[in-house]
Design an enzyme around this catalytic site. Structure first.
Site, mmCIF file in Angstrom:
data_model
loop_
_atom_site.group_PDB
_atom_site.id
_atom_site.type_symbol
_atom_site.label_atom_id
_atom_site.label_comp_id
_atom_site.label_asym_id
_atom_site.label_seq_id
_atom_site.Cartn_x
_atom_site.Cartn_y
_atom_site.Cartn_z
ATOM 1 N N ALA A 1 -14.520 -0.717 -15.629
ATOM 2 C CA ALA A 1 -13.755 -0.917 -16.956
ATOM 3 C C ALA A 1 -13.042 0.250 -17.210
ATOM 4 C CB ALA A 1 -14.630 -1.552 -18.100
ATOM 5 N N SER B 1 -6.579 2.405 -16.348
ATOM 6 C CA SER B 1 -6.277 2.988 -15.246
ATOM 7 C C SER B 1 -4.910 3.539 -14.762
ATOM 8 C CB SER B 1 -6.684 1.961 -14.220
ATOM 9 O OG SER B 1 -5.687 0.941 -14.053
ATOM 10 N N THR C 1 -12.684 8.620 -9.707
ATOM 11 C CA THR C 1 -11.324 8.732 -8.793
ATOM 12 C C THR C 1 -11.389 10.358 -8.479
ATOM 13 O OG1 THR C 1 -9.109 8.777 -9.246
ATOM 14 C CG2 THR C 1 -10.305 9.074 -11.105
ATOM 15 N N ASP C 2 -10.509 10.321 -7.436
ATOM 16 C CA ASP C 2 -10.364 11.677 -6.862
ATOM 17 C C ASP C 2 -9.453 12.511 -7.720
ATOM 18 O OD1 ASP C 2 -7.825 10.279 -6.409
ATOM 19 O OD2 ASP C 2 -7.712 10.706 -4.344
ATOM 20 N N GLU C 3 -8.894 11.747 -8.710
ATOM 21 C CA GLU C 3 -7.917 12.640 -9.761
ATOM 22 C C GLU C 3 -8.691 13.419 -10.509
ATOM 23 O OE1 GLU C 3 -4.796 10.495 -11.481
ATOM 24 O OE2 GLU C 3 -4.421 9.114 -9.797
ATOM 25 N N TYR D 1 -5.419 10.407 -18.377
ATOM 26 C CA TYR D 1 -6.387 9.556 -17.624
ATOM 27 C C TYR D 1 -7.179 10.273 -17.060
ATOM 28 C CZ TYR D 1 -7.555 6.815 -13.274
ATOM 29 O OH TYR D 1 -8.492 6.294 -12.567
ATOM 30 N N LYS E 1 -11.336 10.220 -17.114
ATOM 31 C CA LYS E 1 -12.442 9.873 -16.237
ATOM 32 C C LYS E 1 -13.381 11.040 -15.732
ATOM 33 C CE LYS E 1 -12.223 6.632 -13.766
ATOM 34 N NZ LYS E 1 -12.971 5.278 -14.112
ATOM 35 N N ASN F 1 -6.598 6.447 -3.675
ATOM 36 C CA ASN F 1 -5.606 5.221 -4.232
ATOM 37 C C ASN F 1 -6.092 4.164 -3.413
ATOM 38 O OD1 ASN F 1 -4.438 7.913 -4.991
ATOM 39 N ND2 ASN F 1 -2.609 6.574 -5.580
ATOM 40 N N GLY G 1 3.128 16.764 -15.108
ATOM 41 C CA GLY G 1 1.797 16.879 -14.723
ATOM 42 C C GLY G 1 1.714 16.291 -13.364
HETATM 43 P P1 NAD Z 1 -7.150 -2.307 -13.489
HETATM 44 O O1 NAD Z 1 -6.423 -1.511 -14.603
HETATM 45 O O2 NAD Z 1 -6.717 -3.009 -12.652
HETATM 46 O O3 NAD Z 1 -8.307 -2.830 -14.252
HETATM 47 C C1 NAD Z 1 -9.238 -2.523 -15.320
HETATM 48 C C2 NAD Z 1 -10.004 -3.731 -15.798
HETATM 49 O O4 NAD Z 1 -10.693 -3.076 -16.913
HETATM 50 C C3 NAD Z 1 -9.184 -4.769 -16.487
HETATM 51 O O5 NAD Z 1 -9.585 -6.048 -16.029
HETATM 52 C C4 NAD Z 1 -9.175 -4.421 -17.878
HETATM 53 O O6 NAD Z 1 -9.085 -5.760 -18.850
HETATM 54 C C5 NAD Z 1 -10.366 -3.979 -18.058
HETATM 55 N N1 NAD Z 1 -10.884 -2.978 -19.347
HETATM 56 C C6 NAD Z 1 -10.064 -2.182 -19.774
HETATM 57 N N2 NAD Z 1 -10.523 -1.679 -21.055
HETATM 58 C C7 NAD Z 1 -11.647 -2.321 -21.132
HETATM 59 C C8 NAD Z 1 -12.774 -2.286 -22.112
HETATM 60 N N3 NAD Z 1 -12.581 -1.529 -23.160
HETATM 61 N N4 NAD Z 1 -13.752 -2.937 -22.095
HETATM 62 C C9 NAD Z 1 -14.058 -3.834 -21.076
HETATM 63 N N5 NAD Z 1 -12.984 -3.972 -20.151
HETATM 64 C C10 NAD Z 1 -12.066 -3.281 -20.235
HETATM 65 O O7 NAD Z 1 -8.017 -0.990 -12.726
HETATM 66 P P2 NAD Z 1 -8.334 -0.864 -11.039
HETATM 67 O O8 NAD Z 1 -7.378 -0.256 -10.496
HETATM 68 O O9 NAD Z 1 -9.075 -2.190 -10.804
HETATM 69 O O10 NAD Z 1 -9.354 0.227 -11.382
HETATM 70 C C11 NAD Z 1 -10.911 0.155 -11.516
HETATM 71 C C12 NAD Z 1 -11.725 1.181 -11.685
HETATM 72 O O11 NAD Z 1 -11.664 1.839 -10.685
HETATM 73 C C13 NAD Z 1 -11.147 2.243 -12.971
HETATM 74 O O12 NAD Z 1 -12.196 2.991 -13.322
HETATM 75 C C14 NAD Z 1 -10.466 3.225 -12.071
HETATM 76 O O13 NAD Z 1 -10.227 4.540 -12.857
HETATM 77 C C15 NAD Z 1 -11.096 3.301 -10.867
HETATM 78 N N6 NAD Z 1 -10.267 3.762 -9.681
HETATM 79 C C16 NAD Z 1 -9.131 3.143 -9.360
HETATM 80 C C17 NAD Z 1 -8.283 3.526 -8.309
HETATM 81 C C18 NAD Z 1 -7.077 2.867 -7.878
HETATM 82 O O14 NAD Z 1 -6.508 3.270 -6.977
HETATM 83 N N7 NAD Z 1 -6.670 1.888 -8.492
HETATM 84 C C19 NAD Z 1 -8.880 4.582 -7.634
HETATM 85 C C20 NAD Z 1 -10.028 5.310 -7.779
HETATM 86 C C21 NAD Z 1 -10.776 4.911 -8.897
HETATM 87 O O1 TDX Z 2 7.381 3.912 -10.031
HETATM 88 C C1 TDX Z 2 6.627 4.830 -9.391
HETATM 89 N N1 TDX Z 2 7.242 5.848 -8.628
HETATM 90 C C2 TDX Z 2 6.678 6.815 -7.948
HETATM 91 O O2 TDX Z 2 7.029 7.594 -7.300
HETATM 92 C C3 TDX Z 2 5.259 4.830 -9.567
HETATM 93 C C4 TDX Z 2 4.469 3.730 -10.376
HETATM 94 C C5 TDX Z 2 4.421 5.977 -8.822
HETATM 95 N N2 TDX Z 2 5.291 6.760 -8.167
HETATM 96 C C6 TDX Z 2 4.351 7.816 -7.516
HETATM 97 C C7 TDX Z 2 3.316 8.859 -8.398
HETATM 98 C C8 TDX Z 2 2.083 9.007 -7.260
HETATM 99 O O3 TDX Z 2 2.476 10.398 -6.790
HETATM 100 O O4 TDX Z 2 3.567 7.206 -6.440
HETATM 101 C C9 TDX Z 2 2.129 7.748 -6.573
HETATM 102 C C10 TDX Z 2 1.205 6.734 -6.848
HETATM 103 O O5 TDX Z 2 1.363 6.542 -8.125
HETATM 104 P P1 TDX Z 2 0.319 5.469 -8.898
HETATM 105 O O6 TDX Z 2 0.318 4.098 -8.098
HETATM 106 O O7 TDX Z 2 0.670 5.448 -10.453
HETATM 107 O O8 TDX Z 2 -1.057 6.014 -8.590
HETATM 108 P P2 TDX Z 2 -1.782 7.371 -8.972
HETATM 109 O O9 TDX Z 2 -0.931 8.116 -10.135
HETATM 110 O O10 TDX Z 2 -1.747 8.099 -7.672
HETATM 111 O O11 TDX Z 2 -3.355 7.118 -9.543
HETATM 112 C C11 TDX Z 2 -4.026 6.028 -8.903
HETATM 113 O O12 TDX Z 2 -4.921 6.343 -7.830
HETATM 114 C C12 TDX Z 2 -6.072 6.822 -8.579
HETATM 115 C C13 TDX Z 2 -4.550 4.911 -9.820
HETATM 116 O O13 TDX Z 2 -3.496 4.376 -10.661
HETATM 117 C C14 TDX Z 2 -5.619 5.396 -10.479
HETATM 118 O O14 TDX Z 2 -6.336 4.616 -11.359
HETATM 119 C C15 TDX Z 2 -6.696 5.944 -9.685
HETATM 120 O O15 TDX Z 2 -7.606 6.403 -10.359
#
Ligand code: NAD
Ligand code: TDX
Length: 341
Positions: A80, A83, A123-125, A148, A152, A177, A273
Site C-alpha cells: 500500500a 506510488s 523501490t530502487d528510487e 515519493y 519510501k 521499474n 528533480g
Molecule cells: P499502485 O499505485 O498501482 O497501487 C497502490 C495500491 O495501494 C492501490 O490499490 C491503492 O488503493 C492502495 N493504497 C493507497 N493508499 C492506501 C492506504 N492509505 N491504505 C490502504 N491502501 C492504500 O502501486 P504499485 O505500482 O502496485 O506499487 C505497489 C508498491 O510497490 C508500492 O509500495 C510502490 O512503492 C512499490 N514499487 C513499485 C514499483 C513500480 O514500478 N510500480 C517499483 C518498485 C516498488
Molecule cells: O509521461 C511520462 N513521460 C516520461 O518521459 C511519464 C509518466 C514518465 N516519463 C519518464 C519519467 C521516468 O524517467 O519515464 C520514466 C518512468 O516514469 P514513471 O513511469 O513515472 O516511473 P518512475 O518515476 O521511474 O517510478 C516508477 O518506478 C519506481 C514507479 O512509479 C514507482 O512507484 C517505483 O517506485
C-alpha cells in the site's frame, strides 16, 4: 498449515498480480486496500470468490482496521502506497501519510503481535540517481530526490528501526521499474501504449535519455515470495530486471509494436528533480536465494502491449474514471465492510 498473508494495497498493479500468484501457490490472503484512484477491484474479479481470499476496505494509517485485518495473519506484505512520482511533486502530503505513517501503524501492530514476517515492498528510487556507470547495491547510500522516494525511504528506515529496536522480523525489497498487465495508465509504459493506440501525443520528459531498469511484474512477485520464504530477518534485497532502457528508445519500441507514428512523440518540460539513471545489482538475491527472472524485456513488452490491446475496455474505464461507478455499485451500501464481492 496454510500460510495466511495480510497483503496491503492488493487492489493496485503489483499487489493484484502478487495476490493471484500467492493464491495459486496455496497461500491464504487478506487484502487490505483503501481503494484510492489507483485501487481497482476489477483487477481481482477472478479471485474475488476464492475461499482463501478476503477483501477489507481500509486505510493502513488507521489503527482499528489494521488491527482487524492483521488478526490471524502469519506475515504482512506491504504494497500500500501512493506510488506516482509526478503526483508526489504536486501534492506530497498524502505520500507522507500513507507511505510513512501508514507503514508505522502496520509495523506497530505487527510488533505487538510478534508477527513472524513483515515484508516492506520498497523501490530502487530510495538510492537516488546514477551517472552513466555503476549500479545500486543494498549498501549504496540512501539519497531520495522526490517526495515519493523520500517517503519510501522514511518507511524503509522505520522498518530498519523496528527490527533493530524491537526485534521485529522484517524484510525489505527494493525493486526497479515494473511493467506488465494491470498497471495504471499514468505510468510510462501503459501511458505510452494506450496513447499510441488512441493516436494521442506521447509526452517524453526532457531529452528522453533518462534510463530505467525494467522488470516484469510477475518476476517481481516471484522474487517477493522467495524473500518471504527464504530471506534473512532484517535484510534488504535489491530486485532488478537487467533491462536498462533510455525512455526515448522504449517509446520508439512501443510505437513499433503498436504500429503508431513517431510523429506522436512530443518532448515536454522535464520532471523536476528527475533521476537520470537507475540500475540494480541483483547479485544478493540471485546468489543467496537463487532468484532467476523468467522474462526477457522484449518478449515481456510485446506481451504487455498485447494485454493492453485485449483489455481496452479496462483501461478506457480507468482513464475515464468510470470504474469508480463499479466500486460505488459494489461497496456503496457498505463502504467499510469486508468479505466477499
Ligand atoms: P499502485 O499505485 O498501482 O497501487 C497502490 C495500491 O495501494 C492501490 O490499490 C491503492 O488503493 C492502495 N493504497 C493507497 N493508499 C492506501 C492506504 N492509505 N491504505 C490502504 N491502501 C492504500 O502501486 P504499485 O505500482 O502496485 O506499487 C505497489 C508498491 O510497490 C508500492 O509500495 C510502490 O512503492 C512499490 N514499487 C513499485 C514499483 C513500480 O514500478 N510500480 C517499483 C518498485 C516498488
Ligand atoms: O509521461 C511520462 N513521460 C516520461 O518521459 C511519464 C509518466 C514518465 N516519463 C519518464 C519519467 C521516468 O524517467 O519515464 C520514466 C518512468 O516514469 P514513471 O513511469 O513515472 O516511473 P518512475 O518515476 O521511474 O517510478 C516508477 O518506478 C519506481 C514507479 O512509479 C514507482 O512507484 C517505483 O517506485
Amino acid at each position: 498449515m496454510t500460510q495466511k498473508l495480510l497483503v496491503t494495497g492488493g487492489a493496485g498493479f503489483i499487489g493484484a498480480n502478487f495476490i493471484r500468484l500467492a493464491l495459486q501457490e496455496g497461500r491464504a490472503v487478506v487484502n487490505l486496500d483503501a481503494l484510492t484512484y489507483a485501487g481497482n477491484l476489477e483487477n481481482l474479479e477472478d479471485v474475488a470468490k476464492h475461499p482463501d481470499y478476503t477483501f477489507i476496505k481500509g486505510d493502513i494509517a488507521e489503527r482499528e482496521v489494521v488491527t482487524q485485518a492483521m488478526e490471524g495473519a502469519d506475515a504482512v506484505v506491504n504494497f500500500a502506497a501512493e506510488s506516482h512520482v509526478d503526483r508526489s511533486i504536486d501534492n506530497p502530503d498524502i505520500f507522507l501519510r500513507t507511505n510513512v505513517m501508514g507503514t508505522q501503524v502496520l509495523l506497530d501492530e505487527a510488533r505487538h503481535r510478534k508477527l513472524g514476517r513483515f515484508l516492506q515492498v520498497s523501490t530502487d528510487e530510495v538510492y537516488g540517481s546514477l551517472g552513466e556507470t555503476g549500479k545500486f547495491r543494498e549498501d549504496s547510500a540512501l539519497a531520495p530526490n522526490s517526495p515519493y522516494s523520500a517517503s519510501k525511504t522514511g518507511a524503509d528506515l522505520l522498518v530498519r528501526a523496528y527490527h533493530k529496536t524491537y526485534g521485529l522480523a522484517t524484510l525489505t525489497t527494493r525493486c526497479s521499474n515494473n511493467y506488465g498487465p494491470l498497471q495504471f495508465p499514468e505510468k510510462l509504459i501503459p501511458l505510452m501504449v494506450t496513447n499510441a493506440v488512441e493516436g494521442k501525443e506521447l509526452p517524453v520528459y526532457g531529452d528522453g535519455k533518462n534510463v530505467r531498469d525494467w522488470i516484469h511484474v510477475e518476476d517481481h512477485c516471484r522474487a517477493l515470495l522467495l524473500v518471504l520464504d527464504k530471506g534473512r530477518d532484517g535484510e534488504i534485497y535489491n530486485i532488478g530486471g537487467a533491462a536498462e532502457w533510455q525512455n526515448i528508445d522504449l517509446v520508439r519500441a512501443i510505437i513499433r509494436i503498436v504500429g503508431a507514428s513517431e510523429e506522436q512523440i512530443r518532448f515536454v518540460k522535464d520532471r523536476p528533480g528527475h533521476d537520470r539513471r537507475y540500475a540494480i545489482d541483483s547479485s544478493k538475491i540471485e546468489d543467496e536465494l537463487g532468484f532467476q527472472r523468467t522474462y526477457d524485456f522484449e518478449t515481456g513488452l510485446a506481451q504487455t502491449v498485447a494485454w493492453y490491446r485485449e483489455h481496452q475496455t479496462w483501461w478506457e474505464q480507468v482513464k475515464s474514471g468510470a470504474y469508480r461507478d463499479y466500486y460505488a455499485k459494489m461497496y456503496g451500501e457498505r463502504p467499510d465492510a469486508g468479505g466477499d464481492l
